[in-house]
Enzyme design. Sequence first.
Site, PDB file in Angstrom:
ATOM      1  N   ASP A 134      20.793  43.133  48.506  1.00 55.38           N
ATOM      2  CA  ASP A 134      20.787  44.321  49.383  1.00 55.38           C
ATOM      3  C   ASP A 134      19.618  45.257  49.119  1.00 55.38           C
ATOM      4  O   ASP A 134      19.379  46.167  49.903  1.00 55.38           O
ATOM      5  CB  ASP A 134      22.088  45.128  49.202  1.00 55.38           C
ATOM      6  CG  ASP A 134      23.318  44.340  49.612  1.00 55.38           C
ATOM      7  OD1 ASP A 134      23.148  43.237  50.163  1.00 55.38           O
ATOM      8  OD2 ASP A 134      24.437  44.832  49.371  1.00 55.38           O
ATOM      9  N   ARG A 157      28.377  59.384  44.934  1.00 55.90           N
ATOM     10  CA  ARG A 157      27.206  59.090  44.107  1.00 55.90           C
ATOM     11  C   ARG A 157      26.667  60.353  43.451  1.00 55.90           C
ATOM     12  O   ARG A 157      26.084  60.305  42.378  1.00 55.90           O
ATOM     13  CB  ARG A 157      26.100  58.468  44.964  1.00 55.90           C
ATOM     14  CG  ARG A 157      26.384  57.046  45.352  1.00 55.90           C
ATOM     15  CD  ARG A 157      25.232  56.540  46.167  1.00 55.90           C
ATOM     16  NE  ARG A 157      25.399  55.152  46.545  1.00 55.90           N
ATOM     17  CZ  ARG A 157      24.536  54.502  47.322  1.00 55.90           C
ATOM     18  NH1 ARG A 157      23.462  55.120  47.790  1.00 55.90           N
ATOM     19  NH2 ARG A 157      24.739  53.242  47.619  1.00 55.90           N
ATOM     20  N   GLU A 192      34.314  81.992  34.024  1.00 54.76           N
ATOM     21  CA  GLU A 192      34.889  83.321  33.825  1.00 54.76           C
ATOM     22  C   GLU A 192      33.806  84.315  33.414  1.00 54.76           C
ATOM     23  O   GLU A 192      33.753  85.466  33.891  1.00 54.76           O
ATOM     24  CB  GLU A 192      35.950  83.289  32.721  1.00 54.76           C
ATOM     25  CG  GLU A 192      37.064  82.276  32.921  1.00 54.76           C
ATOM     26  CD  GLU A 192      36.757  80.885  32.367  1.00 54.76           C
ATOM     27  OE1 GLU A 192      35.599  80.433  32.507  1.00 54.76           O
ATOM     28  OE2 GLU A 192      37.671  80.249  31.824  1.00 54.76           O
ATOM     29  N   THR A 242      23.934  41.911  43.898  1.00 54.12           N
ATOM     30  CA  THR A 242      23.846  42.961  44.916  1.00 54.12           C
ATOM     31  C   THR A 242      22.457  43.587  44.926  1.00 54.12           C
ATOM     32  O   THR A 242      21.886  43.849  45.986  1.00 54.12           O
ATOM     33  CB  THR A 242      24.928  44.037  44.673  1.00 54.12           C
ATOM     34  OG1 THR A 242      26.211  43.421  44.819  1.00 54.12           O
ATOM     35  CG2 THR A 242      24.817  45.179  45.651  1.00 54.12           C
ATOM     36  N   CYS A 250      36.293  81.692  26.248  1.00 56.21           N
ATOM     37  CA  CYS A 250      36.509  82.579  27.393  1.00 56.21           C
ATOM     38  C   CYS A 250      37.728  83.477  27.187  1.00 56.21           C
ATOM     39  O   CYS A 250      37.773  84.593  27.701  1.00 56.21           O
ATOM     40  CB  CYS A 250      36.673  81.765  28.668  1.00 56.21           C
ATOM     41  SG  CYS A 250      35.134  80.990  29.160  1.00 56.21           S
ATOM     42  N   LEU A 288      20.708  53.359  45.766  1.00 54.86           N
ATOM     43  CA  LEU A 288      21.771  53.947  44.947  1.00 54.86           C
ATOM     44  C   LEU A 288      21.559  55.423  44.648  1.00 54.86           C
ATOM     45  O   LEU A 288      22.150  55.959  43.721  1.00 54.86           O
ATOM     46  CB  LEU A 288      21.966  53.179  43.624  1.00 54.86           C
ATOM     47  CG  LEU A 288      22.275  51.687  43.762  1.00 54.86           C
ATOM     48  CD1 LEU A 288      22.484  51.064  42.377  1.00 54.86           C
ATOM     49  CD2 LEU A 288      23.517  51.457  44.624  1.00 54.86           C
TER      50      LEU A 288
END
Length: 352
Positions: free
Chosen positions: A195, A179, A46, A191, A79, A199
Amino acid sequence: MRRALELARQAWGRTHPNPMVGAVITEGGKIVAEGFHAKAGEPHAEVMALRALGRRPAAAAVLHVTLEPCCTHGRTPPCVDAILAAGFRTVVVGARDPNPAHAGHGLELLRAKGVAVVEGVLGEECAELNLIFNHWITRGAPLLALKVASTLDGKLTLPAGQGRAITGPAAQAYVHRLRRLFPAIAVSADTALADNPRLTARGDDGETCPVRFVLDRRFKTAGRTGLNLFQDAHRTRTIVVGLGAAAKKSDLAWYEAEGVRVWTLVGDDDSFLQVWAERCAQEHITGVLVEAGPRLASSLLTAGSVDYLYAFVAPRSGDPEAPGWQDGLTIPAGRLRASLVGADALYQGFLR
Ligand code: AOF
Ligand code: ZN
């Protein structure tokens, strides 16, 4: 309000622990000023819109804001005071602010001063935009979201020779947006090792890196120099989480030398995930996106730790030998919403 939502999203993932908020000032139905909240500690939407206007609004000017205006002193002044000082007679609001310090009080204060307040305009969309903030501010705990990319038969790996990408490019782009939205991502040590993920969030607007957790009870990633999480430019944003009882001095020294952070938790195998979530809360990490393999997904689901689910489902079958990920998954009817992301389905919503 649609424009105000667009403005709010310009700070996608950059306002934690604060919400994303957009504001638009109209005069005679035309937009004369816009603003959004860019970052915690900086002015609210605002105030940004009023600054952009640079003069007193016309007598019949209307302020549209995606979130109920605040009425307390935080890092910045209320505000509601700025709105009253500017002389607005009409304020249009998207969602109520679930922050218990506000939660409708801002609207009451405006109404008490004779301001006409219209609320709930695109209310669901405005509320959903801040699912992480809404959870954090009401529970004081991070929103734990589980993301899986599954085949229709519930597998997270494809048959040999079919590559690794289960979902199509649109779903992958969506995950990169997630992400960017979440302040932290988590994967299991398995993982990370299998892999070698980065990330990071990669998209048209470049690369950003959330906090990257490797859930590694017994520090089996120690000494694994080849992992992107340990050697890329963002490696100081990687946190290996393990059990203090399993921490060898030499392993901790190795992580330190790599510039990677380590959390040694006080707990055991049963309490590990819970203790990790508590530590996240202490560190003011408001949300974690868990990109899980089958074992981590099942253990989080079985423990009842998953607040929110993003299940991408590709219309194909997976590796018949691979384990399923849905052990412990309980979904009351009507909880999840389905949409299409490219050729894949996305089921999403709160599990608890
Ligand atoms: C608004 N407009 O743009 C934002 C709001 O520490 P502060 O001063 O930034 O206050 C943070 C709180 O204010 C936050 O918890 C939420 O309730 C509200 N955020 N409110 O009217 C904004 N960012
Ligand atoms: Zn405010």
